[in-house]
Design a protein around this motif. Structure first.
Motif, short mmCIF file in Angstrom:
data_model
loop_
_atom_site.label_atom_id
_atom_site.label_comp_id
_atom_site.label_asym_id
_atom_site.label_seq_id
_atom_site.Cartn_x
_atom_site.Cartn_y
_atom_site.Cartn_z
N ASP A 119 0.83 -1.21 0.00
CA ASP A 119 0.00 0.00 0.00
C ASP A 119 0.86 1.26 0.00
N GLU A 120 1.93 1.23 0.78
CA GLU A 120 2.82 2.40 0.88
C GLU A 120 3.56 2.61 -0.44
N HIS A 122 2.54 1.76 -3.44
CA HIS A 122 1.58 2.30 -4.41
C HIS A 122 1.21 3.75 -4.09
N ARG A 123 1.14 4.08 -2.80
CA ARG A 123 0.84 5.47 -2.43
C ARG A 123 1.90 6.40 -3.00
N ASP A 126 1.96 6.01 -7.13
CA ASP A 126 0.75 6.48 -7.81
C ASP A 126 0.53 7.97 -7.62
N ALA A 127 1.28 8.57 -6.69
CA ALA A 127 1.15 10.01 -6.44
C ALA A 127 1.79 10.81 -7.57
#
Length: 130
Positions: A119-120, A122-123, A126-127
């Motif tokens: 999740d981190e 991708h965070r 994807d930012a």
């Protein structure tokens, strides 16, 4: 801003094989190109050469600490697009503040759940361009 079909590149800087194997597995599963270096020495040169989208950077490394590497990357304007996710077994608030103050984009405490790390990652990735 990812180019059309180019895979995102991740450089893993981690001296513990068991953790590196888990990270390797996760990066493969997520479809990232990835590579690993097991010590702090040479990590900065690899980052400059490979220009990865993300560096998974252990704080406690032989020879050169993750903090020093983070600081050097942030001092190099040519590497401003490189995201840094620091990993540490000592996930204290002070460690986190120090990492973020040196320019890390994120911080995760070991041992971590693979989902939490995914999740981190991708965070951060994807930012881009968001």
């Amino acid at each position: 801003m990812a180019d059309g079909g180019r895979k995102r590149r991740v450089l893993i800087v981690e001296d513990e094989d068991n953790i590196a194997i888990a990270l390797d597995y996760l990066m493969s599963r997520e479809g990232f190109e990835h590579d690993r270096i097991a010590s702090g020495r040479g990590a900065l040169e690899r980052i400059r050469t490979e220009q990865p989208d993300l560096v998974l950077l252990d704080v406690m490394l032989p020879e050169v600490s993750g903090y020093e590497i983070c600081q050097e990357v942030r001092a190099d304007t040519g590497l401003s697009d490189v995201k840094i996710l620091m990993m540490t077994a000592r996930g204290s608030a002070m460690e986190r503040r120090k990492g973020l103050a040196l320019g890390a984009d994120g911080f995760i405490a070991k041992p971590f759940e693979l989902k939490e790390l995914r999740d981190e990652v991708h965070r951060l990735l994807d930012a881009e361009g968001a």
